[in-house]
Design an enzyme around this catalytic site. Structure first.
Site, PDB file in Angstrom:
ATOM      1  N   LYS A 162       4.202  -3.635  -5.868  1.00  0.00           N
ATOM      2  CA  LYS A 162       3.412  -4.806  -6.223  1.00  0.00           C
ATOM      3  C   LYS A 162       1.980  -4.427  -6.617  1.00  0.00           C
ATOM      4  O   LYS A 162       1.506  -3.321  -6.304  1.00  0.00           O
ATOM      5  CB  LYS A 162       3.423  -5.799  -5.054  1.00  0.00           C
ATOM      6  CG  LYS A 162       4.825  -6.387  -4.774  1.00  0.00           C
ATOM      7  CD  LYS A 162       4.777  -7.470  -3.704  1.00  0.00           C
ATOM      8  CE  LYS A 162       6.160  -8.035  -3.431  1.00  0.00           C
ATOM      9  NZ  LYS A 162       6.133  -9.130  -2.418  1.00  0.00           N
ATOM     10  N   TYR A 212      10.452 -15.388  -9.354  1.00  0.00           N
ATOM     11  CA  TYR A 212      10.434 -15.919  -7.979  1.00  0.00           C
ATOM     12  C   TYR A 212      10.861 -17.389  -7.932  1.00  0.00           C
ATOM     13  O   TYR A 212      10.459 -18.112  -7.018  1.00  0.00           O
ATOM     14  CB  TYR A 212       9.031 -15.772  -7.393  1.00  0.00           C
ATOM     15  CG  TYR A 212       8.752 -14.444  -6.699  1.00  0.00           C
ATOM     16  CD1 TYR A 212       9.611 -13.933  -5.713  1.00  0.00           C
ATOM     17  CD2 TYR A 212       7.594 -13.711  -6.979  1.00  0.00           C
ATOM     18  CE1 TYR A 212       9.336 -12.742  -5.058  1.00  0.00           C
ATOM     19  CE2 TYR A 212       7.315 -12.507  -6.322  1.00  0.00           C
ATOM     20  CZ  TYR A 212       8.195 -12.033  -5.359  1.00  0.00           C
ATOM     21  OH  TYR A 212       7.926 -10.849  -4.693  1.00  0.00           O
ATOM     22  N   PHE A 259       3.229 -21.332  -0.954  1.00  0.00           N
ATOM     23  CA  PHE A 259       2.528 -20.142  -1.439  1.00  0.00           C
ATOM     24  C   PHE A 259       2.939 -19.730  -2.856  1.00  0.00           C
ATOM     25  O   PHE A 259       2.479 -18.709  -3.360  1.00  0.00           O
ATOM     26  CB  PHE A 259       2.735 -18.970  -0.464  1.00  0.00           C
ATOM     27  CG  PHE A 259       4.198 -18.606  -0.232  1.00  0.00           C
ATOM     28  CD1 PHE A 259       4.902 -17.841  -1.149  1.00  0.00           C
ATOM     29  CD2 PHE A 259       4.847 -19.029   0.922  1.00  0.00           C
ATOM     30  CE1 PHE A 259       6.228 -17.499  -0.941  1.00  0.00           C
ATOM     31  CE2 PHE A 259       6.189 -18.697   1.148  1.00  0.00           C
ATOM     32  CZ  PHE A 259       6.874 -17.926   0.203  1.00  0.00           C
ATOM     33  N   ARG A 289      15.647  -2.755   2.128  1.00  0.00           N
ATOM     34  CA  ARG A 289      14.990  -3.776   2.967  1.00  0.00           C
ATOM     35  C   ARG A 289      14.510  -3.165   4.287  1.00  0.00           C
ATOM     36  O   ARG A 289      13.430  -3.479   4.773  1.00  0.00           O
ATOM     37  CB  ARG A 289      15.959  -4.934   3.253  1.00  0.00           C
ATOM     38  CG  ARG A 289      16.446  -5.672   2.024  1.00  0.00           C
ATOM     39  CD  ARG A 289      15.466  -6.625   1.436  1.00  0.00           C
ATOM     40  NE  ARG A 289      15.098  -7.701   2.320  1.00  0.00           N
ATOM     41  CZ  ARG A 289      14.265  -8.688   1.990  1.00  0.00           C
ATOM     42  NH1 ARG A 289      13.721  -8.719   0.775  1.00  0.00           N
ATOM     43  NH2 ARG A 289      13.952  -9.620   2.841  1.00  0.00           N
ATOM     44  N   THR A 294       8.363  -8.819   6.022  1.00  0.00           N
ATOM     45  CA  THR A 294       7.511  -9.438   4.997  1.00  0.00           C
ATOM     46  C   THR A 294       6.041  -9.396   5.403  1.00  0.00           C
ATOM     47  O   THR A 294       5.174  -9.047   4.597  1.00  0.00           O
ATOM     48  CB  THR A 294       7.940 -10.913   4.792  1.00  0.00           C
ATOM     49  OG1 THR A 294       9.343 -10.954   4.551  1.00  0.00           O
ATOM     50  CG2 THR A 294       7.196 -11.547   3.633  1.00  0.00           C
ATOM     51  N   ARG A 323       5.830  -1.185   4.294  1.00  0.00           N
ATOM     52  CA  ARG A 323       4.851  -2.259   4.495  1.00  0.00           C
ATOM     53  C   ARG A 323       3.903  -1.943   5.652  1.00  0.00           C
ATOM     54  O   ARG A 323       2.717  -2.274   5.586  1.00  0.00           O
ATOM     55  CB  ARG A 323       5.569  -3.598   4.662  1.00  0.00           C
ATOM     56  CG  ARG A 323       6.055  -4.136   3.303  1.00  0.00           C
ATOM     57  CD  ARG A 323       6.931  -5.348   3.455  1.00  0.00           C
ATOM     58  NE  ARG A 323       7.159  -6.027   2.177  1.00  0.00           N
ATOM     59  CZ  ARG A 323       8.150  -6.886   1.968  1.00  0.00           C
ATOM     60  NH1 ARG A 323       8.995  -7.175   2.941  1.00  0.00           N
ATOM     61  NH2 ARG A 323       8.295  -7.469   0.792  1.00  0.00           N
ATOM     62  N   ASN A 344       1.933  -7.459   0.045  1.00  0.00           N
ATOM     63  CA  ASN A 344       2.737  -6.638   0.946  1.00  0.00           C
ATOM     64  C   ASN A 344       3.440  -5.465   0.260  1.00  0.00           C
ATOM     65  O   ASN A 344       4.492  -5.018   0.696  1.00  0.00           O
ATOM     66  CB  ASN A 344       3.700  -7.516   1.756  1.00  0.00           C
ATOM     67  CG  ASN A 344       4.672  -8.275   0.881  1.00  0.00           C
ATOM     68  OD1 ASN A 344       4.666  -8.111  -0.340  1.00  0.00           O
ATOM     69  ND2 ASN A 344       5.514  -9.088   1.488  1.00  0.00           N
ATOM     70  N   HIS A 390       8.570  -5.153  -3.217  1.00  0.00           N
ATOM     71  CA  HIS A 390       9.662  -6.139  -3.237  1.00  0.00           C
ATOM     72  C   HIS A 390      10.989  -5.396  -3.217  1.00  0.00           C
ATOM     73  O   HIS A 390      11.110  -4.330  -3.821  1.00  0.00           O
ATOM     74  CB  HIS A 390       9.587  -6.988  -4.518  1.00  0.00           C
ATOM     75  CG  HIS A 390      10.878  -7.717  -4.795  1.00  0.00           C
ATOM     76  ND1 HIS A 390      11.201  -8.894  -4.168  1.00  0.00           N
ATOM     77  CD2 HIS A 390      11.941  -7.408  -5.579  1.00  0.00           C
ATOM     78  CE1 HIS A 390      12.412  -9.286  -4.576  1.00  0.00           C
ATOM     79  NE2 HIS A 390      12.879  -8.389  -5.432  1.00  0.00           N
ATOM     80  N   GLU A 440      17.923 -10.081 -10.720  1.00  0.00           N
ATOM     81  CA  GLU A 440      16.601  -9.445 -10.859  1.00  0.00           C
ATOM     82  C   GLU A 440      16.655  -8.236 -11.793  1.00  0.00           C
ATOM     83  O   GLU A 440      15.729  -8.026 -12.591  1.00  0.00           O
ATOM     84  CB  GLU A 440      16.077  -9.063  -9.470  1.00  0.00           C
ATOM     85  CG  GLU A 440      15.771 -10.310  -8.641  1.00  0.00           C
ATOM     86  CD  GLU A 440      15.410 -10.040  -7.181  1.00  0.00           C
ATOM     87  OE1 GLU A 440      15.381  -8.861  -6.764  1.00  0.00           O
ATOM     88  OE2 GLU A 440      15.145 -11.029  -6.464  1.00  0.00           O
TER      89      GLU A 440
HETATM   90  P1  ATP Z   1      10.202  -9.906  -1.491  1.00  0.00           P
HETATM   91  O1  ATP Z   1      11.095 -11.024  -1.984  1.00  0.00           O
HETATM   92  O2  ATP Z   1       8.945  -9.775  -2.306  1.00  0.00           O
HETATM   93  O3  ATP Z   1      10.950  -8.622  -1.339  1.00  0.00           O
HETATM   94  P2  ATP Z   1      10.560 -10.819   1.201  1.00  0.00           P
HETATM   95  O4  ATP Z   1      11.980 -10.984   0.822  1.00  0.00           O
HETATM   96  O5  ATP Z   1      10.237  -9.962   2.393  1.00  0.00           O
HETATM   97  O6  ATP Z   1       9.706 -10.250  -0.012  1.00  0.00           O
HETATM   98  P3  ATP Z   1      10.212 -13.646   0.731  1.00  0.00           P
HETATM   99  O7  ATP Z   1      10.379 -14.646   1.805  1.00  0.00           O
HETATM  100  O8  ATP Z   1      11.296 -13.480  -0.292  1.00  0.00           O
HETATM  101  O9  ATP Z   1       9.880 -12.223   1.432  1.00  0.00           O
HETATM  102  O10 ATP Z   1       8.833 -13.971   0.007  1.00  0.00           O
HETATM  103  C1  ATP Z   1       8.535 -13.438  -1.257  1.00  0.00           C
HETATM  104  C2  ATP Z   1       7.109 -12.980  -1.281  1.00  0.00           C
HETATM  105  O11 ATP Z   1       6.255 -14.125  -1.170  1.00  0.00           O
HETATM  106  C3  ATP Z   1       6.685 -12.106  -0.097  1.00  0.00           C
HETATM  107  O12 ATP Z   1       7.021 -10.755  -0.257  1.00  0.00           O
HETATM  108  C4  ATP Z   1       5.194 -12.306  -0.088  1.00  0.00           C
HETATM  109  O13 ATP Z   1       4.554 -11.534  -1.127  1.00  0.00           O
HETATM  110  C5  ATP Z   1       5.086 -13.787  -0.436  1.00  0.00           C
HETATM  111  N1  ATP Z   1       5.058 -14.610   0.776  1.00  0.00           N
HETATM  112  C6  ATP Z   1       6.081 -14.870   1.609  1.00  0.00           C
HETATM  113  N2  ATP Z   1       5.711 -15.677   2.623  1.00  0.00           N
HETATM  114  C7  ATP Z   1       4.393 -15.934   2.419  1.00  0.00           C
HETATM  115  C8  ATP Z   1       3.400 -16.692   3.105  1.00  0.00           C
HETATM  116  N3  ATP Z   1       3.707 -17.367   4.220  1.00  0.00           N
HETATM  117  N4  ATP Z   1       2.144 -16.715   2.591  1.00  0.00           N
HETATM  118  C9  ATP Z   1       1.839 -16.050   1.465  1.00  0.00           C
HETATM  119  N5  ATP Z   1       2.725 -15.304   0.764  1.00  0.00           N
HETATM  120  C10 ATP Z   1       3.977 -15.243   1.228  1.00  0.00           C
HETATM  121 MG    MG Z   2      12.589 -12.003  -0.935  1.00  0.00          MG
END
Ligand code: ATP
Ligand code: MG
Length: 138
Positions: free
Chosen positions: A10, A50, A58, A86, A92, A103, A113, A116, A127
Site C-alpha cells: 500500500k 474496494y 471508512f 493473510r 488489519t 503489519r 496498514n 493487502h 482482484e
Molecule cells: P485488506 O482487504 O486491505 O487486505 P483486511 O482484509 O485486513 O485488509 P478489511 O476489513 O478488508 O481488512 O478492510 C480493508 C481495508 O480498509 C483495511 O486493510 C484498512 O486499510 C481499511 N480499514 C479497515 N477497517 C478500518 C477502520 N475501522 N478504519 C479505517 N480504515 C479501515
Molecule cells: Mg479485506
C-alpha cells in the site's frame, strides 16, 4: 494445491521505503511472484477495487489513501497462498498483529496498514482480473 492470490504493497509502505523489505518477507515465505507492477491509481479505481466496503464509514478515506501515491500490485503463487499470505500479513489493525507479521513490522495504523491480501478464492479471482491482463500473468 497451488493457489494464486492478489496483494498490494500500500502507498504508506511504498512512501516509507519498505517495498524491498516487504518483498523480501514475501520471498522468504515461499511465494512465487507471478506478476508485479508499480502504479498510481485513481480514486475511482480504488472505489471499484474496494466495492465490497462501499457502505463502510471508512470507505471514502480508504479510497483517498489508496490513491494518495504509488503502490505495488502483485499476483503471488504457492500452496495455500490465500490463507498463508493473510497469516504473513497479520491483523488489519497493526496494534493486534502478531509478532513477526508484515503489519506488525511495517504498518502505521488500521488504515495505513502496509499490505493487502485477498481473503477468499472468489475475491482473489476478481482482484487479479481487476488489475492484470492474462498476458501479464507469467
Ligand atoms: P485488506 O482487504 O486491505 O487486505 P483486511 O482484509 O485486513 O485488509 P478489511 O476489513 O478488508 O481488512 O478492510 C480493508 C481495508 O480498509 C483495511 O486493510 C484498512 O486499510 C481499511 N480499514 C479497515 N477497517 C478500518 C477502520 N475501522 N478504519 C479505517 N480504515 C479501515
Ligand atoms: Mg479485506
Amino acid at each position: 494445491m497451488t493457489q494464486r492470490t492478489f496483494s498490494i504493497i500500500k502507498p504508506d509502505a511504498v512512501r516509507k521505503g519498505y517495498t524491498g523489505a516487504i518483498l523480501a518477507e514475501i520471498d522468504k515465505a515461499g511465494f512465487k511472484i507471478v506478476s508485479l507492477k508499480k502504479a498510481s491509481i485513481s480514486k475511482p479505481q480504488a472505489q471499484g477495487f474496494y466495492h465490497v466496503h462501499s457502505e463502510r464509514p471508512f470507505f471514502s478515506d480508504l479510497c483517498d489513501f489508496m490513491s494518495s501515491g504509488p503502490l505495488v500490485l502483485m499476483v503471488l503463487e504457492k500452496e495455500n497462498a490465500i490463507a498463508d499470505l493473510r497469516k504473513l500479513m497479520g491483523a488489519t489493525n497493526p496494534a493486534n498483529a502478531e509478532e513477526g507479521t508484515i503489519r506488525k513490522k511495517f504498518a502505521g495504523s488500521i488504515q495505513e496498514n502496509a499490505i493487502h491480501g485477498s481473503d477468499a478464492e472468489d475475491t482473489a479471482a476478481f482482484e487479479i482480473g481487476y488489475w492484470f491482463a492474462g498476458y501479464e500473468l507469467v
